[in-house]
Design a protein around this motif. Sequence first.
Motif, PDB file in Angstrom:
ATOM      1  N   TYR A 153     -11.710  17.078   9.421  1.00  0.00           N
ATOM      2  CA  TYR A 153     -10.576  16.144   9.446  1.00  0.00           C
ATOM      3  C   TYR A 153      -9.240  16.893   9.440  1.00  0.00           C
ATOM      4  O   TYR A 153      -8.303  16.524  10.148  1.00  0.00           O
ATOM      5  CB  TYR A 153     -10.649  15.195   8.254  1.00  0.00           C
ATOM      6  CG  TYR A 153     -11.781  14.195   8.329  1.00  0.00           C
ATOM      7  CD1 TYR A 153     -12.290  13.783   9.564  1.00  0.00           C
ATOM      8  CD2 TYR A 153     -12.349  13.670   7.172  1.00  0.00           C
ATOM      9  CE1 TYR A 153     -13.332  12.875   9.618  1.00  0.00           C
ATOM     10  CE2 TYR A 153     -13.388  12.762   7.223  1.00  0.00           C
ATOM     11  CZ  TYR A 153     -13.889  12.366   8.459  1.00  0.00           C
ATOM     12  OH  TYR A 153     -14.899  11.466   8.519  1.00  0.00           O
ATOM     13  N   GLY A 155      -8.819  18.510  12.878  1.00  0.00           N
ATOM     14  CA  GLY A 155      -8.550  17.466  13.877  1.00  0.00           C
ATOM     15  C   GLY A 155      -7.147  16.900  13.748  1.00  0.00           C
ATOM     16  O   GLY A 155      -6.458  16.681  14.750  1.00  0.00           O
ATOM     17  N   GLY A 156      -6.704  16.650  12.510  1.00  0.00           N
ATOM     18  CA  GLY A 156      -5.340  16.144  12.315  1.00  0.00           C
ATOM     19  C   GLY A 156      -4.293  17.134  12.768  1.00  0.00           C
ATOM     20  O   GLY A 156      -3.273  16.760  13.362  1.00  0.00           O
ATOM     21  N   PHE A 176      -4.623  19.566  15.086  1.00  0.00           N
ATOM     22  CA  PHE A 176      -4.582  19.628  16.548  1.00  0.00           C
ATOM     23  C   PHE A 176      -4.013  18.347  17.148  1.00  0.00           C
ATOM     24  O   PHE A 176      -3.330  18.377  18.183  1.00  0.00           O
ATOM     25  CB  PHE A 176      -5.986  19.902  17.093  1.00  0.00           C
ATOM     26  CG  PHE A 176      -6.362  21.349  17.100  1.00  0.00           C
ATOM     27  CD1 PHE A 176      -5.891  22.200  18.085  1.00  0.00           C
ATOM     28  CD2 PHE A 176      -7.175  21.870  16.097  1.00  0.00           C
ATOM     29  CE1 PHE A 176      -6.234  23.543  18.085  1.00  0.00           C
ATOM     30  CE2 PHE A 176      -7.509  23.204  16.097  1.00  0.00           C
ATOM     31  CZ  PHE A 176      -7.044  24.058  17.080  1.00  0.00           C
ATOM     32  N   GLY A 177      -4.272  17.204  16.517  1.00  0.00           N
ATOM     33  CA  GLY A 177      -3.685  15.950  17.001  1.00  0.00           C
ATOM     34  C   GLY A 177      -2.174  15.952  16.889  1.00  0.00           C
ATOM     35  O   GLY A 177      -1.469  15.490  17.794  1.00  0.00           O
ATOM     36  N   LEU A 178      -1.645  16.485  15.771  1.00  0.00           N
ATOM     37  CA  LEU A 178      -0.198  16.576  15.598  1.00  0.00           C
ATOM     38  C   LEU A 178       0.424  17.513  16.630  1.00  0.00           C
ATOM     39  O   LEU A 178       1.464  17.210  17.217  1.00  0.00           O
ATOM     40  CB  LEU A 178       0.110  17.073  14.176  1.00  0.00           C
ATOM     41  CG  LEU A 178       1.594  17.250  13.827  1.00  0.00           C
ATOM     42  CD1 LEU A 178       2.335  15.934  13.945  1.00  0.00           C
ATOM     43  CD2 LEU A 178       1.742  17.828  12.426  1.00  0.00           C
ATOM     44  N   ALA A 181      -0.800  18.224  19.588  1.00  0.00           N
ATOM     45  CA  ALA A 181      -0.875  17.565  20.892  1.00  0.00           C
ATOM     46  C   ALA A 181       0.199  16.484  21.034  1.00  0.00           C
ATOM     47  O   ALA A 181       0.801  16.324  22.107  1.00  0.00           O
ATOM     48  CB  ALA A 181      -2.263  16.962  21.089  1.00  0.00           C
ATOM     49  N   ALA A 182       0.441  15.745  19.960  1.00  0.00           N
ATOM     50  CA  ALA A 182       1.468  14.703  20.015  1.00  0.00           C
ATOM     51  C   ALA A 182       2.848  15.303  20.223  1.00  0.00           C
ATOM     52  O   ALA A 182       3.643  14.815  21.041  1.00  0.00           O
ATOM     53  CB  ALA A 182       1.439  13.876  18.734  1.00  0.00           C
TER      54      ALA A 182
END
Length: 293
Positions: free
Chosen positions: A26, A29-30, A32-34, A36-37
Amino acid sequence: ESPIASISSEAKAPSAPSSPNLVLVYLIGGLFGLIAALAAVALAEFLDDTVRTKQDVERRLGARFLGAIPELDSTLDGMRNAERPEDYIITHPLSSFAEALRSLNATVTLRGHRRPKVIVIASALPQEGKTTTTLCLARTLAMSGARTVLIDCDLRRRSASEALLGGKPGRLLEVLEGKLDYADALVADEPTGLQVLGSSAAPSDGRDWLAPAVIGPLLTRLREDFDFVLIDTAPVLGVADARAVAAQADAVILLARWRETSMRAADTALDLLVASRADVVGVAMTLVDVRKF
């Protein structure tokens, strides 16, 4: 040989899987998501080629920034409004929207040693708030006590005439033909005292009604009789009329719709106006959402 192994302790059945580590997954993933955003936002900003900031006007267009005219609803803090912007400045003269119009007027009319009298409001494309801005500027000047006349030179759309004439005929073409004196064609805007010289029908022939030889004598007389002459024109990139009128004005304001007008369109409109020897004083942004701006 005999075995030497012995049981140290009894094995216990696990209550949870040892792999994968969900907490670590988690977190990664968080993260890498940040990333990417943020990358997506940066890419969108990089690819956004519209007029958005003062720096866009001054650095990328090489023009003077005249100000930002807010979208009326964005100044009301969620309150409902049933009035048109040109009516709102009359009923709410101390509002932030009306103050933005007064600021633009002051920026244009107080520049240099010679105050411009004939002012053209132009835009690169339709639907950029040009006519609404012209109506608001004209009414603001009239309410300040200046003798002001508005000429609707957008002979195809005639939006300013429809907004202010109130069903009365617009007789600009008759004045340009020499059939009527301009004083007999003026229509008074009762709430403000603004004088309107509009048109009710598009020209039926191919004559250039806005050529210097045709409209020039009219502008000369209006300069003598009024403090300010505001002219609403057709879009610069669509019709040559705007350039013909702009070349005869003392000052030209180019409008660009915030986050809608592309830099390429605004830059091309500026080039065309400069090539026609128009005195472009700068660029103002329209329909700006003040909460986001």
